[in-house]
Write an enzyme that holds these catalytic residues in place. Structure first.
Site, mmCIF file in Angstrom:
data_model
loop_
_atom_site.group_PDB
_atom_site.id
_atom_site.type_symbol
_atom_site.label_atom_id
_atom_site.label_comp_id
_atom_site.label_asym_id
_atom_site.label_seq_id
_atom_site.Cartn_x
_atom_site.Cartn_y
_atom_site.Cartn_z
ATOM 1 N N ILE A 498 29.527 -4.345 -6.513
ATOM 2 C CA ILE A 498 28.260 -4.542 -5.793
ATOM 3 C C ILE A 498 28.346 -5.727 -4.828
ATOM 4 O O ILE A 498 27.461 -5.943 -4.004
ATOM 5 C CB ILE A 498 27.122 -4.700 -6.812
ATOM 6 C CG1 ILE A 498 25.757 -4.602 -6.167
ATOM 7 C CG2 ILE A 498 27.264 -5.987 -7.588
ATOM 8 C CD1 ILE A 498 24.610 -4.527 -7.147
ATOM 9 N N GLY A 499 29.446 -6.465 -4.934
ATOM 10 C CA GLY A 499 29.624 -7.635 -4.071
ATOM 11 C C GLY A 499 29.907 -8.875 -4.896
ATOM 12 O O GLY A 499 30.141 -9.961 -4.368
ATOM 13 N N GLY A 501 32.415 -9.251 -7.051
ATOM 14 C CA GLY A 501 33.827 -9.511 -7.332
ATOM 15 C C GLY A 501 34.361 -8.686 -8.492
ATOM 16 O O GLY A 501 35.337 -9.072 -9.142
ATOM 17 N N LYS A 725 30.187 -12.358 -20.905
ATOM 18 C CA LYS A 725 28.760 -12.053 -20.829
ATOM 19 C C LYS A 725 28.361 -11.971 -19.359
ATOM 20 O O LYS A 725 29.131 -12.347 -18.480
ATOM 21 C CB LYS A 725 27.939 -13.129 -21.537
ATOM 22 C CG LYS A 725 28.201 -13.171 -23.035
ATOM 23 C CD LYS A 725 27.150 -13.969 -23.769
ATOM 24 C CE LYS A 725 27.564 -15.386 -23.956
ATOM 25 N NZ LYS A 725 26.655 -16.150 -24.848
ATOM 26 N N GLY A 726 27.160 -11.496 -19.098
ATOM 27 C CA GLY A 726 26.727 -11.280 -17.724
ATOM 28 C C GLY A 726 26.224 -12.549 -17.059
ATOM 29 O O GLY A 726 25.677 -13.434 -17.702
ATOM 30 N N GLY A 728 25.035 -12.143 -13.488
ATOM 31 C CA GLY A 728 24.407 -11.731 -12.237
ATOM 32 C C GLY A 728 22.973 -12.197 -12.118
ATOM 33 O O GLY A 728 22.537 -12.655 -11.069
ATOM 34 N N GLU A 729 22.233 -12.072 -13.187
ATOM 35 C CA GLU A 729 20.807 -12.349 -13.119
ATOM 36 C C GLU A 729 20.364 -13.736 -13.584
ATOM 37 O O GLU A 729 19.465 -14.324 -12.997
ATOM 38 C CB GLU A 729 20.055 -11.256 -13.898
ATOM 39 C CG GLU A 729 20.016 -9.969 -13.088
ATOM 40 C CD GLU A 729 19.797 -8.728 -13.917
ATOM 41 O OE1 GLU A 729 20.597 -8.513 -14.849
ATOM 42 O OE2 GLU A 729 18.849 -7.986 -13.634
HETATM 43 MO MO1 MOS Z 1 19.531 -5.616 -11.377
HETATM 44 S S1 MOS Z 1 17.593 -5.905 -11.093
HETATM 45 O O1 MOS Z 1 19.684 -5.198 -12.938
HETATM 46 O O2 MOS Z 1 20.402 -4.974 -10.153
#
Ligand code: MOS
Length: 771
Positions: A498-499, A501, A725-726, A728-729
């Site tokens: 998604i950008g 990496g 773990k994530g 992104g958010e």
């Molecule tokens: Mo996100 S809001 O889970 O792309």
């Protein structure tokens, strides 16, 4: 079969050994004691050069022979009944190859979003093409009415103007408060107020009685727009009944499934590719109306069609972050122990549901008494889509502001108040994050403002916020690693980058297992045709879902390679080690290069496929974070300048330090923009969005950038074989709260509304009437 294994979990600040049950097929877990060579180092993106030189192919770069260009006609009215659509003239314009409308037989309304809301769908309740039907309702300005494919984009645009649509204009409502009134125009037949969502635990009334201090306040946040650099769009081509699509999507498999369902063909009849993607942030799940229209046009024109939205369309009709009005009341004992939190909120996600904000209240702190009441309000406005930590930036702004106010009331340091109440058993890393980020900002300098600022005085302030996120990824996720007899290594997973990496992260894990460098691994992704399933890149679950599968696949390929190399080294495969591009016997006496070993394969290629295991039982929890902000407020102009943000986050095992820090920087930048600048404005009388562009919809640029200090805390709770773990958010969750608290600290008046614009600051200082 499962086996019990002892692993080391924890953080740099303290670790412990635990015994866990894992499937026997799982490789040795990369726990806190694992010593790794490539993983965790800063690695430059493998596709960085391709991106900056323009070599990377995004959807808009796809050009197919005979390709047509699609354009969409959108409703100029926020609420209307379409009486008739006459496209005869448009269809006759030379160069026009296909015209579709939302009426049968090409109706694209079968993916009608209103079905998602549990409300009666006009499309579902009226059989397409049934004689004498009243026509379909348009629910917001910008909704799709018809579309055209032509040999050039200009001809398609000209043709749009020749479509004659007769609308019966209906009363609309776009204002959040107006829409709640009993006599408001109804967005759906059942009205604008679906059932509220009520949650919580304990007894808040009893909790407030037990409190020594109680604060309450109402906080508001605006509708914000995703504004990924790349707009929504797709290129679609039909051949022999099979559909090929190149799309800007954060979920190639979801996109494929939506199209297969829409056209009633098997999933195997649809292939979706997205090799490069300019962001999504939650607005690019599924095929959506854009994807369906592209495929419908291509089918009707019997030619490939490219349909890319422009920024105006993007900002009208592809999603947004809902608004919120949050009344919150928080109580605590003298020592800061929380006794009750009560949140009552409403907000609009346009014609869709999704305006809930209670995540932080439910998740952040150990409080025995919590009550949440959330109300979606439908308005005649573009639908919301998930937006980077849905509900959390809004919710944390209100909760963390209220806690700050409570700390001031109790005379406790806001940081100490947080520490007193966090969920210790779940937040092993949070104490460390609080301390490191606080130290980096110089938190000990924080003082309550002494007196009202004199005119023109520049004031500085410090503030903080907390982040939590609880997604761990899950099966299914599949990957294949191949080694060719020529020495090439390929890592294959259908997932999209998604950008963030993802491509580089896949290479890093494969390289680690095979003793290579990341640039020696070819990554094949962004293609349902690989057959290697991946979930959508949302919820911060991409790496947590696919990397455990990638690692298992790489381990399988490694075993096969070592088996091929073993005879030549006079050793057993299990006594061989792979490092720095060489295969070494354990005694160190003999070795050969990776390429030599590959040359001994008995086939042209070996490959190993693996799937992600379930999260290990009892492991995982949330990933946590803390951000601190220092701001400067010009009390003469109301201008807020963020000077510095320190951001400590836990993503479990860091895969690529550079990419992780980049995620934090990007999250802070996006959330700073939300805090200070962004708001979609709709004109109530006309129901039209006034700033569906990037001129009047202001996004933070270089001039607004503070110094950002990303701090990674690695908390190994090993829910998967990598311990990742994530990330992104989480970094967008606490920023607005930290900035608002810093501004409140600077001026001595509580900020209760986002964005924090100069007029609002001046209003808070009593210098102008209410903003
Ligand atoms: Mo996100 S809001 O889970 O792309």
């Amino acid at each position: 079969m499962a086996s019990r294994r002892t692993i080391t979990v924890g953080t740099d600040g303290g670790s412990q050994k635990v015994e866990i049950q894992v499937p026997e097929t799982e490789p040795a877990i990369w726990d806190a004691d694992a010593r790794l060579n490539v993983v965790g180092k800063p690695v430059r993106r493998l596709d960085g050069t391709a991106k900056v030189t323009g070599a990377a192919r995004y959807t808009s770069d796809i050009h197919l022979p005979g390709m047509l260009y699609g354009k969409i006609l959108r409703s100029p009215h926020p609420h209307a009944l379409v009486r008739s659509i006459d496209a005869t003239r448009a269809a006759r314009l030379p160069g026009v190859k296909a015209v579709i409308t939302f009426e049968a037989p090409d109706s694209f309304s079968r993916l009608d979003r209103s079905e998602d809301s549990g409300n009666p769908s006009p499309a579902a309740s009226e059989a397409p093409g049934s004689p004498g039907r009243a026509g379909r309702r348009i629910l917001f300005a910008g909704e799709e009415v018809a579309a055209i494919a032509a040999v050039t984009a200009e001809i398609a645009e000209d043709a749009l103007e020749m479509i004659e649509v007769r609308y019966d204009i209906l009363p609309h409502v776009v204002d959040l408060e107006d829409a709640r009134k009993p006599d408001a125009p109804k967005v759906y037949a059942k009205g604008n107020l679906p059932s509220p969502s009520i949650g919580g635990q304990g007894d808040v009334e009893a909790g407030f009685k037990a409190a020594d201090a109680v604060v309450e306040g109402t906080y508001t946040t605006p509708v914000a727009l995703h504004n990924a650099l790349e707009t929504h769009g797709a290129v679609a081509r039909w051949e022999s009944g099979r559909l090929d699509v190149w799309a800007s999507t954060q979920g190639v498999f979801g996109f494929r499934d939506d199209l297969a369902k829409f056209f009633g063909i098997p999933m195997a009849g649809v292939r979706v590719q997205s090799e490069y993607l300019g962001g999504g942030f939650g607005a690019k799940f599924g095929a959506g109306v854009t994807g369906v229209i592209a495929a419908l046009l291509a089918k009707k024109a019997q030619a490939p069609v490219k349909l890319m939205l422009d920024r105006h369309e993007e900002n009208l009709a592809t999603g947004n972050r809902p608004s919120s009005v949050q009344w919150i009341k928080v109580g605590a004992r003298k020592d800061g122990t929380l006794t009750a939190i009560h949140l009552r909120s409403h907000g609009t996600a346009g014609i869709a549901p999704g305006a809930g904000v209670s995540g932080p209240v439910r998740m952040f702190y150990a409080c025995p008494n919590i009550r949440t009441e959330e109300q979606d309000v439908f308005t005649n406005a573009g639908f919301a889509m998930p937006f980077r930590a849905p509900g959390f930036p809004q919710g944390s702004f209100a909760l963390e502001s209220a806690l700050d106010e409570l700390a001031d009331r109790l005379g406790i340091d806001p940081l100490d108040l947080r520490k007193k109440n966090y969920l210790e058993q779940r937040a092993k890393a949070l104490r460390q994050q609080y301390d490191l980020a606080a130290k980096a900002i110089g938190w000990s300098r924080r003082r309550a403002p002494a007196a009202a600022p004199k005119n023109g005085e520049i004031r500085r302030g410090l503030g903080m916020g907390t982040a939590a996120w609880g997604m761990y990824g899950e099966p299914p996720a599949d990957a294949t690693v191949r080694i060719g007899s020529d020495g090439r290594v390929e890592c294959v997973c259908g997932t999209q980058d998604i950008g963030t990496g993802t491509r580089t992260a896949m290479a890093i894990v494969t390289a680690e297992v095979l003793g290579l460098g990341p640039d020696q691994v070819q990554v094949i992704l962004g293609d349902t045709g690989t057959g290697m399933y991946s979930p959508a890149s949302g919820g911060s679950v991409t790496l947590t879902s696919i990397l455990p599968a990638v690692r298992s696949a790489a381990e399988g390929a490694r075993r096969k390679l070592l088996e091929a190399a073993a005879p030549g080294l006079g050793a057993r495969p299990e006594d061989l080690d792979l490092k720095d591009g060489r295969i070494n016997a354990a005694d160190g006496a003999r070795s050969m290069t990776f390429a030599q070993a590959a040359g001994r394969l008995k086939s042209a290629v070996i490959s190993a496929q693996a799937s992600r295991a379930e999260n290990y039982e009892g492991m995982g929890g949330a990933s946590w974070g803390a951000q601190f902000a220092e701001v400067e407020v010009d009390t003469g102009t109301g201008q807020v300048r963020v000077l510095k943000i320190t951001a400590a986050h836990d993503a479990g095992r860091t895969i690529n330090r550079l990419a992780s820090e980049s995620q934090i920087n990007g999250g802070v930048i996006m959330a700073l923009s939300y805090a200070l600048l962004e708001q979609r404005v709709i004109d109530a009388p006309t129901g039209l969005v006034m700033n569906a562009n990037l001129e009047d919809y202001k996004i933070a640029g270089p001039m607004e950038m503070p110094e950002i200090v990303p701090i990674m805390i690695e908390a190994y709770d090993a829910a998967n074989n990598i311990g990742v773990k994530g990330l992104g958010e989480p970094p967008v969750v606490p920023t607005a709260a930290a900035i608002a608290n810093a501004v409140s600290n600077a001026i001595g008046v509580r900020v209760r509304d986002l964005p924090i614009t100069p007029d609002r600051i001046l209003a808070l200082l009593g210098k102008v009437k209410e903003a």
